[in-house]
Design a protein around this motif. Sequence first.
Motif, PDB file in Angstrom:
ATOM      1  N   ASP A 173      48.207 -12.062  11.323  1.00  0.00           N
ATOM      2  CA  ASP A 173      48.835 -13.197  12.010  1.00  0.00           C
ATOM      3  C   ASP A 173      49.815 -13.916  11.088  1.00  0.00           C
ATOM      4  OD1 ASP A 173      47.696 -12.852  14.482  1.00  0.00           O
ATOM      5  OD2 ASP A 173      46.062 -14.273  14.158  1.00  0.00           O
ATOM      6  N   ARG A 174      49.448 -14.080   9.822  1.00  0.00           N
ATOM      7  CA  ARG A 174      50.339 -14.763   8.887  1.00  0.00           C
ATOM      8  C   ARG A 174      51.623 -13.965   8.671  1.00  0.00           C
ATOM      9  NH1 ARG A 174      48.672 -16.665   2.804  1.00  0.00           N
ATOM     10  NH2 ARG A 174      48.121 -14.455   2.646  1.00  0.00           N
ATOM     11  N   ALA A 175      51.491 -12.644   8.548  1.00  0.00           N
ATOM     12  CA  ALA A 175      52.675 -11.808   8.352  1.00  0.00           C
ATOM     13  C   ALA A 175      53.591 -11.861   9.574  1.00  0.00           C
ATOM     14  CB  ALA A 175      52.262 -10.367   8.065  1.00  0.00           C
ATOM     15  N   ARG A 176      53.006 -11.881  10.762  1.00  0.00           N
ATOM     16  CA  ARG A 176      53.813 -11.966  11.977  1.00  0.00           C
ATOM     17  C   ARG A 176      54.535 -13.317  12.043  1.00  0.00           C
ATOM     18  NH1 ARG A 176      52.482  -8.221  16.255  1.00  0.00           N
ATOM     19  NH2 ARG A 176      53.129  -9.834  17.720  1.00  0.00           N
ATOM     20  N   GLN A 177      53.849 -14.395  11.678  1.00  0.00           N
ATOM     21  CA  GLN A 177      54.508 -15.702  11.618  1.00  0.00           C
ATOM     22  C   GLN A 177      55.652 -15.691  10.610  1.00  0.00           C
ATOM     23  OE1 GLN A 177      51.883 -19.239  11.354  1.00  0.00           O
ATOM     24  NE2 GLN A 177      50.197 -17.842  11.797  1.00  0.00           N
ATOM     25  N   ALA A 178      55.403 -15.080   9.459  1.00  0.00           N
ATOM     26  CA  ALA A 178      56.432 -15.022   8.416  1.00  0.00           C
ATOM     27  C   ALA A 178      57.655 -14.263   8.914  1.00  0.00           C
ATOM     28  CB  ALA A 178      55.867 -14.353   7.163  1.00  0.00           C
ATOM     29  N   ALA A 179      57.433 -13.156   9.612  1.00  0.00           N
ATOM     30  CA  ALA A 179      58.549 -12.357  10.118  1.00  0.00           C
ATOM     31  C   ALA A 179      59.394 -13.156  11.106  1.00  0.00           C
ATOM     32  CB  ALA A 179      58.019 -11.088  10.780  1.00  0.00           C
ATOM     33  N   VAL A 180      58.741 -13.907  11.979  1.00  0.00           N
ATOM     34  CA  VAL A 180      59.480 -14.729  12.946  1.00  0.00           C
ATOM     35  C   VAL A 180      60.317 -15.781  12.215  1.00  0.00           C
ATOM     36  CG1 VAL A 180      59.247 -16.421  14.807  1.00  0.00           C
ATOM     37  CG2 VAL A 180      57.878 -14.335  14.848  1.00  0.00           C
ATOM     38  N   LEU A 181      59.728 -16.429  11.210  1.00  0.00           N
ATOM     39  CA  LEU A 181      60.456 -17.454  10.463  1.00  0.00           C
ATOM     40  C   LEU A 181      61.664 -16.866   9.735  1.00  0.00           C
ATOM     41  CD1 LEU A 181      57.468 -19.512   9.007  1.00  0.00           C
ATOM     42  CD2 LEU A 181      59.001 -20.193  10.864  1.00  0.00           C
ATOM     43  N   VAL A 182      61.486 -15.696   9.138  1.00  0.00           N
ATOM     44  CA  VAL A 182      62.602 -15.051   8.445  1.00  0.00           C
ATOM     45  C   VAL A 182      63.704 -14.697   9.438  1.00  0.00           C
ATOM     46  CG1 VAL A 182      63.319 -12.996   7.173  1.00  0.00           C
ATOM     47  CG2 VAL A 182      61.213 -14.178   6.535  1.00  0.00           C
ATOM     48  N   GLN A 183      63.318 -14.172  10.598  1.00  0.00           N
ATOM     49  CA  GLN A 183      64.310 -13.834  11.618  1.00  0.00           C
ATOM     50  C   GLN A 183      65.072 -15.066  12.100  1.00  0.00           C
ATOM     51  OE1 GLN A 183      61.840 -11.731  14.523  1.00  0.00           O
ATOM     52  NE2 GLN A 183      62.798  -9.810  13.950  1.00  0.00           N
ATOM     53  N   GLU A 184      64.408 -16.213  12.066  1.00  0.00           N
ATOM     54  CA  GLU A 184      65.062 -17.456  12.487  1.00  0.00           C
ATOM     55  C   GLU A 184      65.956 -18.043  11.396  1.00  0.00           C
ATOM     56  OE1 GLU A 184      61.780 -19.896  13.652  1.00  0.00           O
ATOM     57  OE2 GLU A 184      61.768 -19.124  15.711  1.00  0.00           O
ATOM     58  N   ALA A 188      63.191 -17.136   2.229  1.00  0.00           N
ATOM     59  CA  ALA A 188      61.892 -16.550   1.879  1.00  0.00           C
ATOM     60  C   ALA A 188      61.028 -17.513   1.088  1.00  0.00           C
ATOM     61  CB  ALA A 188      62.105 -15.249   1.102  1.00  0.00           C
ATOM     62  N   GLN A 189      61.622 -18.260   0.152  1.00  0.00           N
ATOM     63  CA  GLN A 189      60.841 -19.186  -0.659  1.00  0.00           C
ATOM     64  C   GLN A 189      60.202 -20.273   0.201  1.00  0.00           C
ATOM     65  OE1 GLN A 189      60.146 -18.694  -3.921  1.00  0.00           O
ATOM     66  NE2 GLN A 189      58.704 -20.382  -3.658  1.00  0.00           N
ATOM     67  N   ASP A 190      60.912 -20.710   1.233  1.00  0.00           N
ATOM     68  CA  ASP A 190      60.355 -21.716   2.141  1.00  0.00           C
ATOM     69  C   ASP A 190      59.220 -21.132   2.971  1.00  0.00           C
ATOM     70  OD1 ASP A 190      62.227 -23.451   1.147  1.00  0.00           O
ATOM     71  OD2 ASP A 190      63.553 -23.357   2.891  1.00  0.00           O
ATOM     72  N   VAL A 191      59.342 -19.855   3.347  1.00  0.00           N
ATOM     73  CA  VAL A 191      58.270 -19.191   4.092  1.00  0.00           C
ATOM     74  C   VAL A 191      57.017 -19.100   3.227  1.00  0.00           C
ATOM     75  CG1 VAL A 191      57.548 -17.038   5.203  1.00  0.00           C
ATOM     76  CG2 VAL A 191      59.888 -17.872   5.509  1.00  0.00           C
ATOM     77  N   VAL A 192      57.212 -18.796   1.936  1.00  0.00           N
ATOM     78  CA  VAL A 192      56.088 -18.724   0.992  1.00  0.00           C
ATOM     79  C   VAL A 192      55.310 -20.035   0.995  1.00  0.00           C
ATOM     80  CG1 VAL A 192      55.498 -18.631  -1.468  1.00  0.00           C
ATOM     81  CG2 VAL A 192      57.087 -16.966  -0.502  1.00  0.00           C
ATOM     82  N   ARG A 217      65.895  -6.935   5.566  1.00  0.00           N
ATOM     83  CA  ARG A 217      66.078  -6.144   6.792  1.00  0.00           C
ATOM     84  C   ARG A 217      65.728  -6.949   8.038  1.00  0.00           C
ATOM     85  NH1 ARG A 217      63.745  -0.277   7.035  1.00  0.00           N
ATOM     86  NH2 ARG A 217      65.128  -0.319   8.849  1.00  0.00           N
ATOM     87  N   LEU A 218      64.767  -7.852   7.927  1.00  0.00           N
ATOM     88  CA  LEU A 218      64.439  -8.694   9.068  1.00  0.00           C
ATOM     89  C   LEU A 218      65.607  -9.600   9.433  1.00  0.00           C
ATOM     90  CD1 LEU A 218      60.755  -9.726   8.298  1.00  0.00           C
ATOM     91  CD2 LEU A 218      61.540  -8.517  10.341  1.00  0.00           C
ATOM     92  N   SER A 219      66.396  -9.965   8.446  1.00  0.00           N
ATOM     93  CA  SER A 219      67.545 -10.837   8.692  1.00  0.00           C
ATOM     94  C   SER A 219      68.694 -10.099   9.365  1.00  0.00           C
ATOM     95  CB  SER A 219      68.036 -11.444   7.369  1.00  0.00           C
ATOM     96  OG  SER A 219      67.008 -12.188   6.749  1.00  0.00           O
ATOM     97  N   SER A 220      68.643  -8.755   9.336  1.00  0.00           N
ATOM     98  CA  SER A 220      69.697  -7.932   9.939  1.00  0.00           C
ATOM     99  C   SER A 220      69.034  -6.916  10.864  1.00  0.00           C
ATOM    100  CB  SER A 220      70.508  -7.210   8.857  1.00  0.00           C
ATOM    101  OG  SER A 220      71.063  -8.132   7.945  1.00  0.00           O
ATOM    102  N   PRO A 221      68.859  -7.241  12.151  1.00  0.00           N
ATOM    103  CA  PRO A 221      68.163  -6.362  13.094  1.00  0.00           C
ATOM    104  C   PRO A 221      68.717  -4.939  13.091  1.00  0.00           C
ATOM    105  CG  PRO A 221      68.622  -8.482  14.100  1.00  0.00           C
ATOM    106  CD  PRO A 221      69.350  -8.479  12.792  1.00  0.00           C
ATOM    107  N   ASP A 222      67.810  -3.978  13.208  1.00  0.00           N
ATOM    108  CA  ASP A 222      68.153  -2.553  13.197  1.00  0.00           C
ATOM    109  C   ASP A 222      68.071  -2.012  14.619  1.00  0.00           C
ATOM    110  OD1 ASP A 222      68.415   0.146  12.824  1.00  0.00           O
ATOM    111  OD2 ASP A 222      66.948   0.312  11.221  1.00  0.00           O
ATOM    112  N   GLY A 223      69.231  -1.783  15.246  1.00  0.00           N
ATOM    113  CA  GLY A 223      69.239  -1.292  16.617  1.00  0.00           C
ATOM    114  C   GLY A 223      68.715   0.120  16.746  1.00  0.00           C
ATOM    115  N   ALA A 224      68.827   0.923  15.665  1.00  0.00           N
ATOM    116  CA  ALA A 224      68.366   2.309  15.729  1.00  0.00           C
ATOM    117  C   ALA A 224      66.848   2.409  15.651  1.00  0.00           C
ATOM    118  CB  ALA A 224      68.998   3.119  14.601  1.00  0.00           C
TER     119      ALA A 224
END
Length: 233
Positions: A173-184, A188-192, A217-224
Amino acid sequence: MGLVIESRTSELPYIERVWRSRSVDVTRMMSVATPHWELVFWEHQGRPQAAVLGPEPRASRAPVPEDAVFFGISFALGTSMPHIPVSGLVGGNAEIPDVTRRSLWLKGSAWHVPDYDNAEAFVLRMVREGIVDQDPIVPAVLGGARPDVSDRTLQRRFVAATGLTQGAVRQIDRARQAAVLVQEGMPAQDVVHRLGYFDQPHLARSLSRYIGRTATRLSSPDGAEPLSLLYKT
């Protein structure tokens, strides 16, 4: 285009989320870790199919049928189907046979295939007929309560109902929250600091294990190779 995903929450305590998607010009995705099991229906080349998908303890690449449509019900933690123990589905799935566009067989009975708008009615029938049950100790513990049982009993019931330990659920759950925050766009330091990681390398290891992506990579979505469903909790 990749995967086009739509999802919604539910007021039913047995359901975590209801979602639907379609694949367009994509043949694989990164299936991110999730502590929830799901009931998924899809149609590809005119053939309807269904399966119970177990919790995913880590990210993994998965094939995606091209030009297919999907619909899924993600079940709340603690909800289970006693006749298909979730502990045996972790990282795997169980196919539901004899599915048509209108009906399926579930534990010896004929059912209408649900859709995005009537998932709650379908799950309520599952509850009434004893196909789905919920151990109240799991949502209570995740909500911060301390049930009056031994630690050993608590852990046994938690694993029986979810297929995972409490620690594994919290890490996913924490990793999923982190991924959403990074995508937004959160640094990274603030997510930490926000989510209590030790440092940025700790965050990086968590994202790699459970999301299958670095923060860059999360900051740059991969369409492939798009990600499976991520959402704010």
